[in-house]
Scaffold this motif. Sequence first.
Motif, PDB file in Angstrom:
ATOM      1  N   GLU A  94      31.370 -16.500  27.560  1.00  0.00           N
ATOM      2  CA  GLU A  94      30.172 -16.754  28.380  1.00  0.00           C
ATOM      3  C   GLU A  94      29.882 -15.555  29.269  1.00  0.00           C
ATOM      4  O   GLU A  94      28.731 -15.186  29.451  1.00  0.00           O
ATOM      5  CB  GLU A  94      30.338 -18.034  29.206  1.00  0.00           C
ATOM      6  N   ALA A  95      30.929 -14.929  29.807  1.00  0.00           N
ATOM      7  CA  ALA A  95      30.735 -13.746  30.658  1.00  0.00           C
ATOM      8  C   ALA A  95      30.107 -12.599  29.856  1.00  0.00           C
ATOM      9  O   ALA A  95      29.236 -11.880  30.364  1.00  0.00           O
ATOM     10  CB  ALA A  95      32.059 -13.307  31.270  1.00  0.00           C
ATOM     11  N   ASP A  96      30.542 -12.430  28.610  1.00  0.00           N
ATOM     12  CA  ASP A  96      29.958 -11.394  27.754  1.00  0.00           C
ATOM     13  C   ASP A  96      28.494 -11.689  27.473  1.00  0.00           C
ATOM     14  O   ASP A  96      27.656 -10.786  27.472  1.00  0.00           O
ATOM     15  CB  ASP A  96      30.715 -11.280  26.431  1.00  0.00           C
ATOM     16  N   LYS A  97      28.176 -12.951  27.223  1.00  0.00           N
ATOM     17  CA  LYS A  97      26.781 -13.328  26.957  1.00  0.00           C
ATOM     18  C   LYS A  97      25.910 -13.048  28.170  1.00  0.00           C
ATOM     19  O   LYS A  97      24.816 -12.481  28.040  1.00  0.00           O
ATOM     20  CB  LYS A  97      26.692 -14.805  26.564  1.00  0.00           C
ATOM     21  N   VAL A  98      26.388 -13.424  29.345  1.00  0.00           N
ATOM     22  CA  VAL A  98      25.632 -13.160  30.583  1.00  0.00           C
ATOM     23  C   VAL A  98      25.444 -11.651  30.748  1.00  0.00           C
ATOM     24  O   VAL A  98      24.347 -11.174  31.070  1.00  0.00           O
ATOM     25  CB  VAL A  98      26.345 -13.780  31.800  1.00  0.00           C
ATOM     26  N   PHE A  99      26.514 -10.902  30.522  1.00  0.00           N
ATOM     27  CA  PHE A  99      26.446  -9.444  30.639  1.00  0.00           C
ATOM     28  C   PHE A  99      25.386  -8.865  29.689  1.00  0.00           C
ATOM     29  O   PHE A  99      24.566  -8.040  30.083  1.00  0.00           O
ATOM     30  CB  PHE A  99      27.822  -8.839  30.340  1.00  0.00           C
ATOM     31  N   LEU A 100      25.397  -9.301  28.431  1.00  0.00           N
ATOM     32  CA  LEU A 100      24.447  -8.777  27.447  1.00  0.00           C
ATOM     33  C   LEU A 100      23.012  -9.155  27.798  1.00  0.00           C
ATOM     34  O   LEU A 100      22.086  -8.352  27.612  1.00  0.00           O
ATOM     35  CB  LEU A 100      24.815  -9.254  26.047  1.00  0.00           C
ATOM     36  N   ILE A 101      22.804 -10.342  28.315  1.00  0.00           N
ATOM     37  CA  ILE A 101      21.466 -10.754  28.749  1.00  0.00           C
ATOM     38  C   ILE A 101      21.018  -9.892  29.930  1.00  0.00           C
ATOM     39  O   ILE A 101      19.871  -9.439  29.981  1.00  0.00           O
ATOM     40  CB  ILE A 101      21.438 -12.260  29.087  1.00  0.00           C
ATOM     41  N   GLN A 102      21.924  -9.627  30.857  1.00  0.00           N
ATOM     42  CA  GLN A 102      21.581  -8.763  31.989  1.00  0.00           C
ATOM     43  C   GLN A 102      21.282  -7.340  31.527  1.00  0.00           C
ATOM     44  O   GLN A 102      20.386  -6.686  32.066  1.00  0.00           O
ATOM     45  CB  GLN A 102      22.704  -8.775  33.022  1.00  0.00           C
ATOM     46  N   LEU A 103      22.010  -6.865  30.521  1.00  0.00           N
ATOM     47  CA  LEU A 103      21.747  -5.534  29.962  1.00  0.00           C
ATOM     48  C   LEU A 103      20.347  -5.484  29.355  1.00  0.00           C
ATOM     49  O   LEU A 103      19.599  -4.528  29.552  1.00  0.00           O
ATOM     50  CB  LEU A 103      22.801  -5.178  28.909  1.00  0.00           C
ATOM     51  N   TYR A 104      19.985  -6.538  28.620  1.00  0.00           N
ATOM     52  CA  TYR A 104      18.636  -6.631  28.037  1.00  0.00           C
ATOM     53  C   TYR A 104      17.587  -6.582  29.141  1.00  0.00           C
ATOM     54  O   TYR A 104      16.649  -5.783  29.091  1.00  0.00           O
ATOM     55  CB  TYR A 104      18.503  -7.929  27.226  1.00  0.00           C
ATOM     56  N   ASP A 105      17.737  -7.437  30.131  1.00  0.00           N
ATOM     57  CA  ASP A 105      16.746  -7.532  31.206  1.00  0.00           C
ATOM     58  C   ASP A 105      16.631  -6.217  31.984  1.00  0.00           C
ATOM     59  O   ASP A 105      15.527  -5.767  32.296  1.00  0.00           O
ATOM     60  CB  ASP A 105      17.084  -8.680  32.159  1.00  0.00           C
TER      61      ASP A 105
END
Length: 190
Positions: free
Chosen positions: A64-75
């Motif tokens: 879940e932390a990786d998913k949040v990180f990747l979404i933040q990278l996208y944004d």
Amino acid sequence: MALMPAAFDYDRVEQLFNEQSAAGFPAELHGHLVGRLAAGARLDHGTWLEVAREVIDGRGSLSEADKVFLIQLYDASLAQLAGSGFDLTLLLPDDEAAIDRRTLSLGQWCEGFLGGFGLVGRKGELSEEASSVLADFAAIAQVQTDLEESDANEADFMEVMEYVRMAVLLLFSECQPADQAPDQPPASLH
């Protein structure tokens, strides 16, 4: 030049790749993302996570932390591209890394960019300048890494990196659909 937020440093992405026993490369992931965005694509977060998993080409599932990180990278990447200034930061090893490593990563970034950009269906032809940029990126992606640490190589690297950064902004401004705000997803995606 504005920097990627501290949470998005190359080492953090490299750690994610190592944890995944990934076949891909951290710079390639960011290049792929920026390539898609520059070509006019907007992805909902679920689709972006699927794309990221493919580019990472890892063996595990994302935490879940990786998913949040990747979404933040996208944004953050989209915000930098759509910003009013020249805020784009390429996700590359920091200046303390060997010139060979940084040069190889810049080549991987350009390769990822070309892959992401090429996957987006665009209407109309690119300008001659934009086509030239893509050809330059293809040449940079073929970079040979047998460089010695020297002021000349450091200056050359910085010049090429700045060229890539500015060229991405040019492609982004040229390829955005007229009916879409540059930082908004298309209406068809949720």
